[in-house]
Design a protein around this motif. Structure first.
Motif, mmCIF file in Angstrom:
data_model
loop_
_atom_site.group_PDB
_atom_site.id
_atom_site.type_symbol
_atom_site.label_atom_id
_atom_site.label_comp_id
_atom_site.label_asym_id
_atom_site.label_seq_id
_atom_site.Cartn_x
_atom_site.Cartn_y
_atom_site.Cartn_z
ATOM 1 N N CYS A 155 11.317 -5.941 12.224
ATOM 2 C CA CYS A 155 11.407 -7.711 11.725
ATOM 3 C C CYS A 155 12.744 -7.224 11.196
ATOM 4 C CB CYS A 155 10.525 -7.308 10.003
ATOM 5 S SG CYS A 155 9.116 -7.936 10.938
ATOM 6 N N THR A 156 13.463 -6.582 11.002
ATOM 7 C CA THR A 156 14.733 -6.317 11.442
ATOM 8 C C THR A 156 15.482 -7.105 12.437
ATOM 9 O OG1 THR A 156 15.622 -3.681 12.112
ATOM 10 C CG2 THR A 156 15.081 -4.510 9.552
ATOM 11 N N THR A 157 14.671 -6.636 13.793
ATOM 12 C CA THR A 157 14.912 -7.296 15.136
ATOM 13 C C THR A 157 14.850 -8.871 15.660
ATOM 14 O OG1 THR A 157 13.382 -6.475 16.246
ATOM 15 C CG2 THR A 157 15.100 -4.770 15.689
ATOM 16 N N ALA A 211 0.516 -1.489 -0.253
ATOM 17 C CA ALA A 211 -0.205 -0.142 -0.264
ATOM 18 C C ALA A 211 0.792 1.134 0.103
ATOM 19 C CB ALA A 211 -1.354 0.046 0.976
ATOM 20 N N SER A 212 2.284 0.963 -0.306
ATOM 21 C CA SER A 212 3.066 2.323 -0.057
ATOM 22 C C SER A 212 3.228 2.732 1.469
ATOM 23 C CB SER A 212 3.131 2.707 -0.669
ATOM 24 O OG SER A 212 3.895 2.791 -1.788
ATOM 25 N N SER A 213 2.196 2.289 2.146
ATOM 26 C CA SER A 213 2.352 3.018 3.534
ATOM 27 C C SER A 213 3.247 4.009 4.733
ATOM 28 C CB SER A 213 1.057 2.898 4.591
ATOM 29 O OG SER A 213 1.004 3.210 5.705
ATOM 30 N N PRO A 214 3.351 4.849 4.847
ATOM 31 C CA PRO A 214 4.535 5.280 5.613
ATOM 32 C C PRO A 214 5.154 4.248 6.774
ATOM 33 C CG PRO A 214 3.428 6.788 5.545
ATOM 34 C CD PRO A 214 2.715 6.420 4.740
ATOM 35 N N TYR A 215 3.723 3.734 7.383
ATOM 36 C CA TYR A 215 3.727 2.750 8.138
ATOM 37 C C TYR A 215 4.648 1.150 7.903
ATOM 38 C CZ TYR A 215 0.956 5.289 11.108
ATOM 39 O OH TYR A 215 0.373 6.719 12.018
ATOM 40 N N ALA A 216 4.706 1.174 6.784
ATOM 41 C CA ALA A 216 5.605 0.192 6.448
ATOM 42 C C ALA A 216 6.841 -0.044 7.115
ATOM 43 C CB ALA A 216 5.691 0.089 5.136
ATOM 44 N N HIS A 217 8.041 1.416 7.040
ATOM 45 C CA HIS A 217 9.058 1.865 8.086
ATOM 46 C C HIS A 217 8.703 0.987 9.217
ATOM 47 C CE1 HIS A 217 10.706 4.005 4.478
ATOM 48 N NE2 HIS A 217 9.627 5.250 5.118
ATOM 49 N N LEU A 218 7.876 0.827 9.618
ATOM 50 C CA LEU A 218 7.750 0.527 11.479
ATOM 51 C C LEU A 218 7.448 -1.069 11.188
ATOM 52 C CD1 LEU A 218 5.552 3.524 12.686
ATOM 53 C CD2 LEU A 218 7.947 3.574 12.275
#
Length: 200
Positions: free
Chosen positions: A155-157, A143-150
């Motif tokens: 998930c990187t952790t 959805a190209s949501s900025p919340y994807a960054h969070l």
């Protein structure tokens, strides 16, 4: 902790949370800090009103981005109540008391629990629901949501996806969460008027 605060509904305290997340970036793993920094930049550019509207549209109106983790493991079945109680029991045993009225499987609450609890209980909850996190992450990216960054930061952790988790993720994508089947068999057993002479 920063991801949990930023994944909550944005309120008047958002500017302070953005400042704190930016200030504490050096305390985070580099990959997670980059993702959270990218979210903070978009949040400042958009402003509170636009971010609030996007939040409601994204998390309240789309099933694949629901932030309640038991939705992905139990769907809207009667088993979901037991799954929610399981979250509450894990938090209770760890001495974590929720300060607000919210379900314990709400992702910002789970992340707050992870940040404040010194045992591995919070991390275990996240790992046990990893396929649900991946569904949310993928839907936000799509959805190209900025919340994807969070979600990317979160998930990187976590440990890399193993084969079993990936299979459960694919099953969720293809079939959706579990559905309630109780009662359907009984309906199937009900004679149809067309087969019992009820209609001429």
């Amino acid at each position: 902790m920063a991801a949990g605060l930023l994944l909550d509904y944005p309120g008047d305290s958002l500017p302070g949370i953005l400042d704190a997340a930016t200030r504490d970036a050096d305390l985070m793993p580099a990959a997670a800090a980059d993702e959270i920094g990218a979210f903070c930049q978009v949040a400042r550019e958009w402003g509170l009103r636009r971010l609030q509207e996007h939040y409601v549209e994204t998390f309240d109106q789309r099933r694949r981005t629901a932030l309640y983790l038991t939705y992905y493991s139990a769907g809207d079945t009667r088993g979901r109540g037991a799954a929610i109680l399981g979250f509450r029991e894990v938090m209770r045993r760890a001495g974590f008391e929720m300060a607000r009225e919210e379900l314990p499987d709400y992702l910002p609450v789970v992340l707050e629990f992870c940040a404040l609890n010194e045992t591995a209980s919070g991390d275990e909850l996240l790992r046990a629901n990893r396929e649900g996190l991946e569904v949310i992450r993928a839907a936000l990216v799509s959805a190209s949501s900025p919340y994807a960054h969070l979600l990317e930061a979160l998930c990187t952790t976590l440990p890399p996806l193993d084969a079993d988790t990936l299979a459960r993720y694919q099953e969720l994508i293809n079939q959706g969460p579990p559905t309630e089947l109780v009662g359907i068999a009984a309906l199937d057993a009900t004679p149809s008027p067309l087969t019992t002479g009820g209609r001429s």
